[in-house]
Enzyme design. Sequence first.
Site, PDB file in Angstrom:
ATOM      1  N   ARG A 238      13.493   1.077   3.139  1.00 23.05           N
ATOM      2  CA  ARG A 238      14.524   0.736   2.171  1.00 23.05           C
ATOM      3  C   ARG A 238      13.987   0.462   0.769  1.00 23.05           C
ATOM      4  O   ARG A 238      14.764   0.328  -0.174  1.00 23.05           O
ATOM      5  CB  ARG A 238      15.306  -0.488   2.671  1.00 23.05           C
ATOM      6  CG  ARG A 238      14.472  -1.763   2.786  1.00 23.05           C
ATOM      7  CD  ARG A 238      15.230  -2.892   3.442  1.00 23.05           C
ATOM      8  NE  ARG A 238      16.324  -3.420   2.669  1.00 23.05           N
ATOM      9  CZ  ARG A 238      16.196  -4.126   1.547  1.00 23.05           C
ATOM     10  NH1 ARG A 238      15.001  -4.369   1.072  1.00 23.05           N
ATOM     11  NH2 ARG A 238      17.250  -4.573   0.913  1.00 23.05           N
TER      12      ARG A 238
ATOM     13  N   LYS B 163      15.465   9.264  -1.354  1.00 18.71           N
ATOM     14  CA  LYS B 163      15.795   8.618  -0.082  1.00 18.71           C
ATOM     15  C   LYS B 163      14.552   7.830   0.353  1.00 18.71           C
ATOM     16  O   LYS B 163      13.616   7.678  -0.421  1.00 18.71           O
ATOM     17  CB  LYS B 163      16.145   9.664   0.976  1.00 18.71           C
ATOM     18  CG  LYS B 163      17.376  10.491   0.645  1.00 18.71           C
ATOM     19  CD  LYS B 163      17.647  11.503   1.741  1.00 18.71           C
ATOM     20  CE  LYS B 163      18.895  12.309   1.410  1.00 18.71           C
ATOM     21  NZ  LYS B 163      19.155  13.333   2.454  1.00 18.71           N
ATOM     22  N   GLY B 164      14.557   7.359   1.585  1.00 22.14           N
ATOM     23  CA  GLY B 164      13.394   6.626   2.079  1.00 22.14           C
ATOM     24  C   GLY B 164      12.512   7.519   2.936  1.00 22.14           C
ATOM     25  O   GLY B 164      12.829   7.772   4.095  1.00 22.14           O
TER      26      GLY B 164
ATOM     27  N   GLY C  18       9.669   6.691   4.070  1.00 19.72           N
ATOM     28  CA  GLY C  18       8.687   5.812   4.687  1.00 19.72           C
ATOM     29  C   GLY C  18       8.440   6.043   6.161  1.00 19.72           C
ATOM     30  O   GLY C  18       7.521   6.760   6.548  1.00 19.72           O
ATOM     31  N   GLU C  19       9.252   5.408   7.001  1.00 15.92           N
ATOM     32  CA  GLU C  19       8.934   5.424   8.428  1.00 15.92           C
ATOM     33  C   GLU C  19       9.296   6.737   9.102  1.00 15.92           C
ATOM     34  O   GLU C  19       8.719   7.099  10.124  1.00 15.92           O
ATOM     35  CB  GLU C  19       9.675   4.285   9.129  1.00 15.92           C
ATOM     36  CG  GLU C  19       9.163   2.917   8.736  1.00 15.92           C
ATOM     37  CD  GLU C  19      10.054   1.824   9.300  1.00 15.92           C
ATOM     38  OE1 GLU C  19      10.414   1.915  10.485  1.00 15.92           O
ATOM     39  OE2 GLU C  19      10.410   0.891   8.562  1.00 15.92           O
TER      40      GLU C  19
ATOM     41  N   GLY D  87       0.803  -1.213   0.000  1.00 16.62           N
ATOM     42  CA  GLY D  87       0.000   0.000   0.000  1.00 16.62           C
ATOM     43  C   GLY D  87       0.834   1.259   0.000  1.00 16.62           C
ATOM     44  O   GLY D  87       0.301   2.353  -0.105  1.00 16.62           O
TER      45      GLY D  87
END
Lengths: 160, 334
Positions: free
Chosen positions: B89, B288-289, B291-292, B47
């Site tokens: 990642r 870059k990441g 995400g978290e 998702g």
Amino acid sequence: MAKVPVQFTLNGSEKAEFIDSGTTLLNALRDKIGDTSPKGGCHQGTCGACSVIIDGELRLSCLTLAETCNGAAITTTSGLSEGGVLHPVQRAFLDTFATQCGFCTPGTIMAAKVLLDHTPNPSRDEVVEALSGNICRCTGYESIIQAVLLAARANSQNAA
Amino acid sequence: MAIRRGRGVAAINYPTGMNLGGDPTQALVHSTPTGNFMVTLSSVDLGQGMKQIMAQICAETIGVPTDRVVVDTADTDTGPHCMGTFASRGTHRAGNAVIQAAREARQVMLEVAAEELEVNASDLETDGQGNILVKGAPQKSISIFDVALSAHFKRGRSISGRGMFLIPRSYPEKETGAMKPSTCYAHACTVAEVEVDDETGEVTVLTVKNIFEIGRALNPKMVEQQLVGGSWMGISHALYETTEPYYPNRDHGGTDFNQYLMPGPGDLAETEIIVLERPSADGPYGAKGPGEMCANPQIPAVANAVFDAVGVRIDTLPITPERILRALKAQAPN
């Protein structure tokens, strides 16, 4: 387990099935009829992902027994578009990027549609209230709220 | 007894990937006979948009429209190896692997086109619309559709490539302990304003202002979703969510959405997002990441705001009314 007949209209077409007594509408729709647009998030009525419209009212299909739906008119998200044209609420969800992982989206769209059917020009607070039963784990509520307000504006422009 | 207002700030560095015996992701890219491109990965789209981003990266590298790329993910029995979708990642590791695989496939594609056009492959370029042109003489061209047909049915070539991206394991230096456990740091800063009721311990978040430095935003709308939603996940971690409210005692842990508190649409505070794009040297097209990390700085920012408001340091999450009241009681003069 005893099989019981159920007959209802799903998105405008007649459906008749023999189901196990006690089958939820959610499972009947997904596993028997093959409409997987209602999602099973919690199966106990707390997440809203399974929301469908039964005779004009927003209902949780995971808490509704299919055999109580005899003669009912049921609408799911998969039945909203007409001839390939998206429903204004669906269009607005696209335009405001109001879906992320997408799991809550069908139920949220159902809640939004029922709100707009009853309250064509809702306030932001009314939108928030109407969506309060739908959990979005991506926490994308702001764009969802914007989508519902946009759909309302689009409706009122079409009506004018 | 009063409602007290506080403001807190926090800034973070956030790493991409991890350091457990090396951090590899591999990718395979191949064309179908009609010149569509398939990206095969074991990485998972749960998702967060992995498929969209990998399609963009592959399309950009090969020189075709994004809708000519199909991404197949998440079968670890059959796909090339990926360490997994975690540690922010995915975009960085899988993206680099896809670039490498797509470059190799592009080279084969240009070689086949060169044979068809009877020119050197190095004289060819793509127009991004599905055609290969001779540099400086664009009237001499061939569609990628025809190149793929030729490769399959005439020349016996596979327009395909392999991508092998590996961050090797980093061991600490014996003398200093220095090591490189991760790569490609993203950054974020949050300012949170809260009101704390010092009678009930309830915290209301008034505003959350976030600034994120995430390399290049490969898909700005998806980045915005991730950051706005993530900002609220951070607030939720800070104030609501836990499976073990009396950890390590597991009593009263939430078992369903009735008991496990998450914010709903009515809990949103005014949220601001600013994205700084500073393309990273080793990221796929500078990414870059994001995400978290998007859910991290809000937590210390809220803790600092609570301290600013009522003068107690809560060092256990979530910052519940109970914890605030206990801290206020402990602090009060006898």
